[in-house]
Design a protein around this motif. Sequence first.
Motif, PDB file in Angstrom:
ATOM      1  N   PRO A  76     -53.538  62.521  50.168  1.00  0.00           N
ATOM      2  CA  PRO A  76     -54.069  61.403  50.958  1.00  0.00           C
ATOM      3  C   PRO A  76     -53.124  61.574  52.268  1.00  0.00           C
ATOM      4  N   SER A  77     -53.897  61.165  53.583  1.00  0.00           N
ATOM      5  CA  SER A  77     -53.081  61.279  54.430  1.00  0.00           C
ATOM      6  C   SER A  77     -52.503  59.546  54.996  1.00  0.00           C
ATOM      7  N   VAL A  78     -51.355  59.305  55.088  1.00  0.00           N
ATOM      8  CA  VAL A  78     -50.827  57.735  54.961  1.00  0.00           C
ATOM      9  C   VAL A  78     -50.080  57.492  56.140  1.00  0.00           C
ATOM     10  N   LEU A  79     -50.262  56.488  57.017  1.00  0.00           N
ATOM     11  CA  LEU A  79     -49.624  55.980  58.067  1.00  0.00           C
ATOM     12  C   LEU A  79     -48.580  55.288  57.551  1.00  0.00           C
ATOM     13  N   SER A  80     -47.360  55.051  58.306  1.00  0.00           N
ATOM     14  CA  SER A  80     -46.386  54.166  57.991  1.00  0.00           C
ATOM     15  C   SER A  80     -46.666  52.705  58.396  1.00  0.00           C
ATOM     16  N   ARG A  81     -46.148  51.651  58.027  1.00  0.00           N
ATOM     17  CA  ARG A  81     -46.373  50.249  58.183  1.00  0.00           C
ATOM     18  C   ARG A  81     -46.517  50.228  59.994  1.00  0.00           C
ATOM     19  N   GLN A  82     -45.298  50.663  60.630  1.00  0.00           N
ATOM     20  CA  GLN A  82     -45.188  50.381  62.108  1.00  0.00           C
ATOM     21  C   GLN A  82     -46.303  51.309  62.677  1.00  0.00           C
ATOM     22  N   LEU A  98     -59.521  47.399  56.913  1.00  0.00           N
ATOM     23  CA  LEU A  98     -59.301  48.657  56.230  1.00  0.00           C
ATOM     24  C   LEU A  98     -58.003  48.847  55.463  1.00  0.00           C
ATOM     25  N   TYR A  99     -56.927  48.257  56.255  1.00  0.00           N
ATOM     26  CA  TYR A  99     -55.469  48.416  56.056  1.00  0.00           C
ATOM     27  C   TYR A  99     -54.946  47.356  55.039  1.00  0.00           C
ATOM     28  N   GLY A 100     -55.673  46.125  55.320  1.00  0.00           N
ATOM     29  CA  GLY A 100     -55.012  45.008  54.760  1.00  0.00           C
ATOM     30  C   GLY A 100     -55.868  44.571  53.344  1.00  0.00           C
ATOM     31  N   SER A 101     -57.237  45.222  53.102  1.00  0.00           N
ATOM     32  CA  SER A 101     -58.026  45.088  51.985  1.00  0.00           C
ATOM     33  C   SER A 101     -58.363  45.861  51.188  1.00  0.00           C
ATOM     34  N   GLY A 102     -58.168  47.289  51.706  1.00  0.00           N
ATOM     35  CA  GLY A 102     -58.268  48.623  51.319  1.00  0.00           C
ATOM     36  C   GLY A 102     -59.612  48.901  51.009  1.00  0.00           C
ATOM     37  N   HIS A 120     -60.421  56.391  57.352  1.00  0.00           N
ATOM     38  CA  HIS A 120     -60.070  56.540  55.758  1.00  0.00           C
ATOM     39  C   HIS A 120     -58.477  56.357  55.457  1.00  0.00           C
ATOM     40  N   PRO A 121     -57.731  57.159  56.225  1.00  0.00           N
ATOM     41  CA  PRO A 121     -56.130  56.964  56.285  1.00  0.00           C
ATOM     42  C   PRO A 121     -55.710  55.636  56.050  1.00  0.00           C
ATOM     43  N   LEU A 122     -56.529  54.596  56.817  1.00  0.00           N
ATOM     44  CA  LEU A 122     -55.847  53.077  56.733  1.00  0.00           C
ATOM     45  C   LEU A 122     -56.232  52.644  55.300  1.00  0.00           C
TER      46      LEU A 122
END
Length: 316
Positions: free
Chosen positions: A101-107, A127-131, A264-266
């Motif tokens: 999976p493609s993943v973003l850093s927190r920043q 998307l990022y906070g709840s998945g 989706h990466p989020l």
Amino acid sequence: MSLIESVSTTMRRLHCSPRTEEAYVHWIRAFIRFHHGKHPRRMGAEAVTAFLNGHAVAQRSMASTQNQALRALLFLYKRVLDLQIPRLEALERARRPEHLPSVLSRQNALTLFEHLLPPFRRIGELLYGSGVRLLEALSIRVIDVDLDRRQITVRRGKGQHDRRALLSARARDELQAQLDAVARRHKKDLATGRGEVDLPHALRAKMPGAATSLAWQHLFPASRPCTDGATRRQVLYHLHESVVQRAVHDAGRAAGLTKRATCHPLRHSFATHRLEAGTDIRTFQTLLGHKDVRTTIIYTHIVDHGSLGAISPLDR
């Protein structure tokens, strides 16, 4: 009743999602066109195999595409025509590639949100906070948000299962503002004789007044109503996925992110960062709504425990 009408009627009776119905109808039409309009009753396993193999070669189909087409045809024969197809011995199955999976850093995620305007920022934070998946986020209704318990009910998610999702404390005020905006708009719509929202057919029959109640309004409504294909009434749907996808893509470019910034990466980023925080795999499986834990385990391959979970001998 035509064959396609029979397919749609059967799928609605079995409470299949509109997107599944759309996909299955597409593949059944393609199957009939491939065999020059011949009725499926006059065809069998050889015709199905020829279509799937021929389409895979001609279109270089991915494994997921071929599997979807196969499920559509099996549904047609088993559920609609009440016929059994023998094993497809000659079927050439496309191989599913193994992608991390493609993943973003927190920043990077926070930088992306700074370039998103409401309501797109609120959707991105879900998307990022709840998945949740994009369509799951867009399908949330007012009744599904519980700010006091900080959770969201995801209804009829992938696999037609309901589940609870986390609600970030940081997103609470943003969602309260969104709820207030929905309430104000709904009040104006009711004053002009509108305010009806789309509902599942069974719920509409059981609770006729739900369509105009605030509780069942979409959290992220579309800008204008459209015609409901089942009732022919003017109803309000949620935002279309393509609108949100375009907004997130443009925000990623504006933020100068080098990683792939799409919706989706989020969700992948939520998964990876929660595992890094120590969430156990079974709890995590429930939060993501995965039926099989093997789907969840793939995220353990990209969790940051140092580079690839090991120390390079050069660093020693």
